[in-house]
Write a protein that holds these residues in place. Sequence first.
Motif, PDB file in Angstrom:
ATOM      1  N   LEU A 335       0.823  -1.260  -0.194  1.00 29.17           N
ATOM      2  CA  LEU A 335      -0.503  -0.084  -0.032  1.00 29.17           C
ATOM      3  C   LEU A 335       1.403   1.164   0.204  1.00 29.17           C
ATOM      4  CD1 LEU A 335      -2.356  -0.860   2.783  1.00 29.17           C
ATOM      5  CD2 LEU A 335      -2.789  -1.004  -0.273  1.00 29.17           C
ATOM      6  N   HIS A 336       1.440   0.995   0.817  1.00 29.58           N
ATOM      7  CA  HIS A 336       3.034   2.525   1.008  1.00 29.58           C
ATOM      8  C   HIS A 336       3.572   2.162  -0.317  1.00 29.58           C
ATOM      9  CE1 HIS A 336       1.739   3.617   4.643  1.00 29.58           C
ATOM     10  NE2 HIS A 336       1.674   2.004   5.449  1.00 29.58           N
ATOM     11  N   PHE A 337       3.978   1.260  -1.137  1.00 27.14           N
ATOM     12  CA  PHE A 337       5.166   0.996  -2.733  1.00 27.14           C
ATOM     13  C   PHE A 337       4.078   0.403  -3.471  1.00 27.14           C
ATOM     14  CE2 PHE A 337       7.748   1.601   1.517  1.00 27.14           C
ATOM     15  CZ  PHE A 337       8.299   2.227   1.411  1.00 27.14           C
ATOM     16  N   PRO A 338       3.556   0.764  -3.717  1.00 29.10           N
ATOM     17  CA  PRO A 338       2.356   0.687  -5.020  1.00 29.10           C
ATOM     18  C   PRO A 338       3.152   0.179  -6.810  1.00 29.10           C
ATOM     19  CG  PRO A 338       1.792   2.713  -5.206  1.00 29.10           C
ATOM     20  CD  PRO A 338       2.867   2.806  -3.684  1.00 29.10           C
ATOM     21  N   ILE A 339       4.709   0.511  -6.629  1.00 30.79           N
ATOM     22  CA  ILE A 339       5.001   0.375  -7.691  1.00 30.79           C
ATOM     23  C   ILE A 339       5.638  -0.900  -7.654  1.00 30.79           C
ATOM     24  CG2 ILE A 339       7.302   0.542  -7.087  1.00 30.79           C
ATOM     25  CD1 ILE A 339       7.788   1.162  -9.693  1.00 30.79           C
ATOM     26  N   LEU A 340       5.788  -2.101  -6.003  1.00 34.81           N
ATOM     27  CA  LEU A 340       6.104  -3.555  -6.403  1.00 34.81           C
ATOM     28  C   LEU A 340       4.781  -4.550  -6.484  1.00 34.81           C
ATOM     29  CD1 LEU A 340       8.298  -3.125  -2.924  1.00 34.81           C
ATOM     30  CD2 LEU A 340       9.434  -3.378  -5.468  1.00 34.81           C
ATOM     31  N   ASN A 341       4.373  -3.566  -6.711  1.00 34.44           N
ATOM     32  CA  ASN A 341       2.671  -4.543  -7.156  1.00 34.44           C
ATOM     33  C   ASN A 341       2.172  -3.896  -8.723  1.00 34.44           C
ATOM     34  OD1 ASN A 341       0.650  -6.655  -6.191  1.00 34.44           O
ATOM     35  ND2 ASN A 341      -0.870  -4.615  -6.525  1.00 34.44           N
ATOM     36  N   SER A 342       2.620  -4.051  -9.560  1.00 33.89           N
ATOM     37  CA  SER A 342       2.924  -3.278 -10.457  1.00 33.89           C
ATOM     38  C   SER A 342       3.538  -4.772 -11.612  1.00 33.89           C
ATOM     39  CB  SER A 342       3.517  -2.158 -11.191  1.00 33.89           C
ATOM     40  OG  SER A 342       4.942  -2.331 -11.060  1.00 33.89           O
ATOM     41  N   SER A 343       3.225  -4.047 -13.417  1.00 29.93           N
ATOM     42  CA  SER A 343       3.874  -4.692 -14.421  1.00 29.93           C
ATOM     43  C   SER A 343       4.179  -3.768 -15.097  1.00 29.93           C
ATOM     44  CB  SER A 343       3.002  -6.188 -14.427  1.00 29.93           C
ATOM     45  OG  SER A 343       1.634  -5.585 -15.255  1.00 29.93           O
ATOM     46  N   CYS A 348       8.675  -2.376 -22.706  1.00 31.67           N
ATOM     47  CA  CYS A 348       8.970  -1.349 -21.729  1.00 31.67           C
ATOM     48  C   CYS A 348       8.901  -0.432 -22.058  1.00 31.67           C
ATOM     49  CB  CYS A 348      10.623  -1.379 -21.244  1.00 31.67           C
ATOM     50  SG  CYS A 348      11.250  -3.288 -20.928  1.00 31.67           S
ATOM     51  N   THR A 349       7.648   0.513 -21.863  1.00 26.81           N
ATOM     52  CA  THR A 349       7.015   0.899 -22.349  1.00 26.81           C
ATOM     53  C   THR A 349       5.588   2.024 -21.277  1.00 26.81           C
ATOM     54  OG1 THR A 349       5.202   0.913 -24.046  1.00 26.81           O
ATOM     55  CG2 THR A 349       7.531   1.452 -24.403  1.00 26.81           C
ATOM     56  N   ASN A 350       4.826   0.970 -20.835  1.00 26.06           N
ATOM     57  CA  ASN A 350       4.071   1.537 -19.947  1.00 26.06           C
ATOM     58  C   ASN A 350       4.298   0.813 -18.238  1.00 26.06           C
ATOM     59  OD1 ASN A 350       2.094   3.315 -21.220  1.00 26.06           O
ATOM     60  ND2 ASN A 350       2.240   0.954 -23.014  1.00 26.06           N
ATOM     61  N   ILE A 351       3.494   0.817 -17.160  1.00 21.09           N
ATOM     62  CA  ILE A 351       3.752  -0.243 -16.233  1.00 21.09           C
ATOM     63  C   ILE A 351       2.502   0.164 -15.681  1.00 21.09           C
ATOM     64  CG2 ILE A 351       4.336   0.489 -13.610  1.00 21.09           C
ATOM     65  CD1 ILE A 351       6.666   1.774 -14.498  1.00 21.09           C
ATOM     66  N   THR A 352       1.677  -0.860 -15.365  1.00 17.15           N
ATOM     67  CA  THR A 352       0.606  -1.106 -15.009  1.00 17.15           C
ATOM     68  C   THR A 352       0.565  -1.193 -13.039  1.00 17.15           C
ATOM     69  OG1 THR A 352       0.059  -1.823 -17.411  1.00 17.15           O
ATOM     70  CG2 THR A 352      -1.367  -2.756 -14.993  1.00 17.15           C
ATOM     71  N   TYR A 353      -0.383  -0.646 -12.568  1.00 14.51           N
ATOM     72  CA  TYR A 353      -0.016  -0.886 -11.478  1.00 14.51           C
ATOM     73  C   TYR A 353      -1.301  -1.148 -10.556  1.00 14.51           C
ATOM     74  CZ  TYR A 353       3.160   3.299 -10.685  1.00 14.51           C
ATOM     75  OH  TYR A 353       4.609   3.849 -11.236  1.00 14.51           O
ATOM     76  N   ARG A 468      14.477  -2.405 -13.877  1.00 13.89           N
ATOM     77  CA  ARG A 468      14.667  -1.690 -15.045  1.00 13.89           C
ATOM     78  C   ARG A 468      13.787  -0.496 -14.169  1.00 13.89           C
ATOM     79  NH1 ARG A 468      12.092  -5.506 -19.443  1.00 13.89           N
ATOM     80  NH2 ARG A 468      11.239  -6.841 -17.221  1.00 13.89           N
ATOM     81  N   ILE A 469      12.494  -0.976 -13.431  1.00 14.95           N
ATOM     82  CA  ILE A 469      11.705   0.282 -12.749  1.00 14.95           C
ATOM     83  C   ILE A 469      12.079   0.685 -10.964  1.00 14.95           C
ATOM     84  CG2 ILE A 469      10.014  -0.590 -15.025  1.00 14.95           C
ATOM     85  CD1 ILE A 469       7.988  -2.073 -12.712  1.00 14.95           C
ATOM     86  N   ILE A 470      12.316   0.076 -10.636  1.00 21.58           N
ATOM     87  CA  ILE A 470      12.309  -0.198  -9.225  1.00 21.58           C
ATOM     88  C   ILE A 470      14.000  -0.372  -8.628  1.00 21.58           C
ATOM     89  CG2 ILE A 470      12.008  -1.977  -7.024  1.00 21.58           C
ATOM     90  CD1 ILE A 470      10.200  -2.825  -8.266  1.00 21.58           C
ATOM     91  N   ASP A 471      14.302   0.896  -8.175  1.00 26.01           N
ATOM     92  CA  ASP A 471      15.674   1.625  -7.543  1.00 26.01           C
ATOM     93  C   ASP A 471      15.854  -0.108  -6.353  1.00 26.01           C
ATOM     94  OD1 ASP A 471      14.371   2.966  -5.456  1.00 26.01           O
ATOM     95  OD2 ASP A 471      14.216   4.704  -6.891  1.00 26.01           O
ATOM     96  N   GLY A 472      16.907   0.656  -5.509  1.00 29.95           N
ATOM     97  CA  GLY A 472      17.871   0.244  -4.582  1.00 29.95           C
ATOM     98  C   GLY A 472      17.025   0.752  -3.854  1.00 29.95           C
ATOM     99  N   ALA A 473      16.730   2.066  -3.247  1.00 31.76           N
ATOM    100  CA  ALA A 473      16.246   2.496  -2.689  1.00 31.76           C
ATOM    101  C   ALA A 473      14.737   2.111  -1.845  1.00 31.76           C
ATOM    102  CB  ALA A 473      16.025   3.911  -2.546  1.00 31.76           C
ATOM    103  N   THR A 474      14.064   2.005  -2.974  1.00 32.16           N
ATOM    104  CA  THR A 474      13.216   1.607  -2.553  1.00 32.16           C
ATOM    105  C   THR A 474      12.661   0.137  -2.152  1.00 32.16           C
ATOM    106  OG1 THR A 474      12.129   3.270  -4.459  1.00 32.16           O
ATOM    107  CG2 THR A 474      10.265   0.932  -4.360  1.00 32.16           C
TER     108      THR A 474
END
Length: 497
Positions: A335-343, A348-353, A468-474
């Motif tokens: 809920l706090h980091f929704p990018i981890l629940n994406s595709s 590699c042009t669109n991210i679906t949350y 490609r879309i998630i960095d180490g800090a996240t």
Amino acid sequence: MATVITVRAPFAFMRRLVSARLHRHCCSKLQAACLVSQPHSYSLIAGQQHRFFRTSYVAARPIMQFKLSDIGEGIMEVTVKEWYVKEGDKVSQFDSICEVQSDKASVTITSRYDGVIRKLYYDVDAIALVGKPLVDIETDGGQVKGPQEDVVETPAVSQEEHTHQEIKGHKTQATPAVRRLAMENNIKLSEVVATGKDGRILKEDILNFIAKQTGAILPPASYQEIRPPPPAAAVPSAPAAKPKEKMTPPSAPTPAIPKPVFTGKDHTEPIKGFQKAMVKTMSAALKIPHFGYKDEVDLSQLVRLRSELKGLAESRGVKLSYMPFFIKAASLGLLHFPILNSSLDENCTNITYKAAHNIGLAMDTNQGLLVPNVKNVQMLSIFEIAVELNRLQTLGLAGQLGTPDLTGGTFTLSNIGSIGGTYAKPVILPPEVAIGALGKIQVLPRFNHKGEVVKAHVMNVSWSADHRIIDGATMSRFSNLWRSYLENPASMVLDLK
């Protein structure tokens, strides 16, 4: 002149009759004699033979091609795992015909017609194509005319039906994994005593059968090979030297022991079913640049909390493990980091949350590694998650996980620690972008906030993320939040919805 004609005509008829029906010569002479004395009997005999030919007529019945329908999920081919019928069997609507397995789940195919099976298009373990004929069924539209004893196919069909009824009465039930285990050990399932529900053969039944075979055959064979040579050479030779010969057996039998002969052979088998799906998924995962992150979690408070709730859950008929807490903590973190629940799409042009938290659990089953998922974790309590996990584990052990249970995952946890190991390098399951592997819980010495050495329940976690879309800090911040929920389970109450 008329008398001569009367005699010749029956002989000409009898020659035709003998060539068609293979009458014996004695019958021919008897009928000829009857015809000479009774001229009117000619027409009577001819009429009887004419009626005899009409009794062999059978009306043709329509044959329907039963085609393999679309199973869904884009599946175009399946493997035929088991036939429940064979040619000549009578079936009714909704009777089970066969069991097929795709790269996602096993499906039982049922009949759409009433009739008789006339043709099976595939053997066991063959690949069947969607939309192609599976069996031919002769429907019950036609009727048989005349006595059936003159029809050539009738005895063969009735015999096949009787044989199949005997076999079907003793039909063995077992999962594909159990059948594969029996095949690898050259064991007939009909010889194994089934202890499962409704006469189903379990993996333990095969192992018990192997143990009985090994205990009954192997030890006596080895004793018979080693024992005979020394007594045969020692007893007849010199009775006076018996005390000295008792000192020599350790050196005498040693050279007589035959060397073991290895008779094993390599064998090749095609990749199919869930293994085929795993090859496809892992090949796609190799295209993802993985970022790894590992951490340590102190579960001491969670261990105490679970011990308090375990009895209460069992009183409600549910087994409470640590996994419901791990899964719920992951959902709160998403809920706090929704990018981890994406595709991420293929280009590699669109991210679906993803709105739903469908968290998968890597499960070790008899069919191999399967990843069923718990749907909508963000709306479930820890007890409700435990109930769903119990259901999925029961289906997984029975090999009955369906396509809905195995598809639609958005995030995955692998409980590799239940088997062993502390750290792992989990592989992301496309199209997901993150996965976690949980190590075993160990009791280790740690320092508390007062600087005292205490006993702590420690678990290591290993994360992999799509770099490609998630960095180490996240990934690090998500792991810290997830760890805080587990190290202080009471804090989860604040974020529960």
